[in-house]
Design an enzyme around this catalytic site. Structure first.
Site, PDB file in Angstrom:
ATOM      1  N   GLU A 116       0.739  -0.954   0.064  1.00 41.80           N
ATOM      2  CA  GLU A 116      -0.033   0.103   0.047  1.00 41.80           C
ATOM      3  C   GLU A 116       0.947   1.266   0.047  1.00 41.80           C
ATOM      4  O   GLU A 116       0.572   2.242  -0.536  1.00 41.80           O
ATOM      5  CB  GLU A 116      -0.985  -0.113   1.368  1.00 41.80           C
ATOM      6  CG  GLU A 116      -2.029  -1.048   1.279  1.00 41.80           C
ATOM      7  CD  GLU A 116      -2.897  -0.973  -0.054  1.00 41.80           C
ATOM      8  OE1 GLU A 116      -2.926   0.077  -0.821  1.00 41.80           O
ATOM      9  OE2 GLU A 116      -3.662  -2.139  -0.279  1.00 41.80           O
ATOM     10  N   TYR A 171      -5.911   6.887   3.928  1.00 43.45           N
ATOM     11  CA  TYR A 171      -6.154   5.565   2.742  1.00 43.45           C
ATOM     12  C   TYR A 171      -5.348   4.533   3.340  1.00 43.45           C
ATOM     13  O   TYR A 171      -6.011   3.448   3.417  1.00 43.45           O
ATOM     14  CB  TYR A 171      -5.323   6.177   1.320  1.00 43.45           C
ATOM     15  CG  TYR A 171      -5.207   5.005   0.684  1.00 43.45           C
ATOM     16  CD1 TYR A 171      -6.370   4.178   0.041  1.00 43.45           C
ATOM     17  CD2 TYR A 171      -4.183   4.340   0.333  1.00 43.45           C
ATOM     18  CE1 TYR A 171      -6.532   2.941  -0.544  1.00 43.45           C
ATOM     19  CE2 TYR A 171      -4.310   3.004  -0.040  1.00 43.45           C
ATOM     20  CZ  TYR A 171      -5.327   2.391  -0.747  1.00 43.45           C
ATOM     21  OH  TYR A 171      -5.221   1.349  -1.197  1.00 43.45           O
ATOM     22  N   ASP A 196      -9.543   6.325  -2.090  1.00 45.53           N
ATOM     23  CA  ASP A 196      -8.400   6.736  -2.936  1.00 45.53           C
ATOM     24  C   ASP A 196      -9.002   7.389  -4.257  1.00 45.53           C
ATOM     25  O   ASP A 196     -10.264   7.630  -4.473  1.00 45.53           O
ATOM     26  CB  ASP A 196      -7.651   5.501  -3.279  1.00 45.53           C
ATOM     27  CG  ASP A 196      -8.253   4.776  -4.240  1.00 45.53           C
ATOM     28  OD1 ASP A 196      -9.447   4.674  -4.297  1.00 45.53           O
ATOM     29  OD2 ASP A 196      -7.730   3.913  -5.158  1.00 45.53           O
TER      30      ASP A 196
END
Length: 362
Positions: free
Chosen positions: A33, A116, A134
């Site tokens: 991520e 996020y 996102d």
DNA sequence: AATACGGGGGT
DNA sequence: ACCCCAGTATT
């Protein structure tokens, strides 16, 4: 059947294979991520595989030095991500017994983890029902719900986060979040969305009212300036001088050749000499330019010209960098360079076959 | 709320 | 050329 079920069914059938999906260990989800911020899946995959092979656990990452981590990140961009990930690994090992926090709020206290990534790790690794918001999610739900808030404004995240929060469920949180992003990447694309294959089109306001080209609303970005840059490749006793950029600035911790912006009424060769002296204290003389590189950063563009330079006098000092070092050309690839400087390195190391003239004619 | 922060890929 | 991308930290 609700739209969320259609979405999950579509995801089960159409999701792409990704290395971090095979085994969603918190550490793997975390690394992926961080890499995926502002970066497409296809770009990330090879970096992720190399990174996990080199730093298989958070303890090994924490024990590495920053230069090694930056070298693994070389070419991926946004190097503060690598610096924060490395620092965060040390915090997790020293203060959290090597375990990431397992809540949305706890995760966001870790450097480099914001709303996020916090939601992504919480949902994918720990099954917490927190929606990710996102760029894909903003686009998909601006269209699906007909939301006209400018998605470049922070308010748009708030609106969509609060509307998704009551929908997401713990049992399917991981797939739900990934499904929206996958839908945004594969179907609900910025231009020419593939609505005929979309599992949500039956309830999509943008599709039903023929406004897919008008949504999402998004302010245009200002044009970025262009600069002409000259850098000095200074040779002394077969070695070249490089400098390490200060941390917490543009390209912090990465290495570069001395150089800078051309001033009015100055030739590029003069720029190289002036900047090299300003940055290192050395007296040098330009010999020849050997490569020009065009490169675009987030906020400006450059045309960079590199000059071979002859050393005359002075002791190299780090006047504007963290450190300067004389290195053999063969050692250049041991250091992390940002993209434009990396092209200069490659030009230095490339065999100059075309420049050679035959020794004799037959 | 606005800005700084890389680099690659698509159109 | 311009837009977009599984955003975050800082101001």
């Amino acid at each position: 059947m609700g739209w969320d079920q259609h979405l999950l069914t579509w995801f089960n059938a159409h999701q792409r294979e990704m290395p971090w999906r095979s085994n969603p260990l918190p550490y793997w989800v975390w690394v992926s991520e961080i890499m995926l911020q502002q970066t497409q899946v296809a770009t990330v995959i090879p970096y992720f595989n190399r990174f996990i092979a080199q730093f298989p656990t958070v303890e090994i990452l924490a024990a590495a030095n920053q230069q090694t981590v930056l070298k693994a990140w070389e070419g991926l961009g946004y190097y503060s991500r690598a610096r924060n990930l490395h620092k965060a690994a040390q915090i997790v090992c020293n203060d959290h017994q090597g375990q990431l926090p397992d809540t949305y709020e706890g995760l966001q206290k870790i450097p480099g983890i914001g709303p996020y990534v916090g939601a992504a790790i919480a949902s994918i690794a720990f099954s917490q029902p927190v929606p990710v918001v996102d760029g894909n999610v903003l686009r998909v739900f601006s269209r699906f719900w007909g939301i006209e808030t400018d998605i470049t404004k922070p308010q748009a995240r708030v609106v969509i986060f609060s509307r998704l929060s009551p929908v997401i469920q713990a049992k399917t949180a991981s797939n739900f979040n990934q499904a929206i992003m996958e839908l945004g990447a594969l179907i609900c694309t910025p231009k020419s969305p593939n609505c005929t294959q979309c599992p949500l089109s039956f309830e999509c306001i943008a599709f039903q009212t023929n406004r897919t080209t008008e949504l999402p609303v998004k302010a245009k970005k200002a044009a970025t300036p262009h600069y002409d840059i000259a850098v000095a490749v200074i040779w002394k006793d077969g070695k070249i001088l490089i400098g390490k950029r200060k941390p917490d600035q543009l390209l912090g911790g990465m290495w570069e050749f001395p150089g800078g912006k051309q001033k009015p009424n100055e030739s590029l060769a003069q720029t190289a000499e002036r900047e090299a002296t300003e940055e290192t204290g050395l007296e040098i003389r330009v010999k020849d330019g050997f490569i020009t590189v065009n490169h675009a950063y987030t906020h400006f563009k450059i045309t960079l010209t590199a000059f071979n330079c002859e050393y005359f006098a002075g002791l190299a000092s780090n006047k504007t960098t963290d450190e300067v070092r004389w290195v053999d050309p063969e050692e250049l690839n041991d250091y992390p360079f940002p993209k434009a400087n990396k092209k200069v390195v490659e030009a230095i190391l490339a065999p100059k076959i075309l420049a050679q003239t035959p020794l004799f004619e037959v």
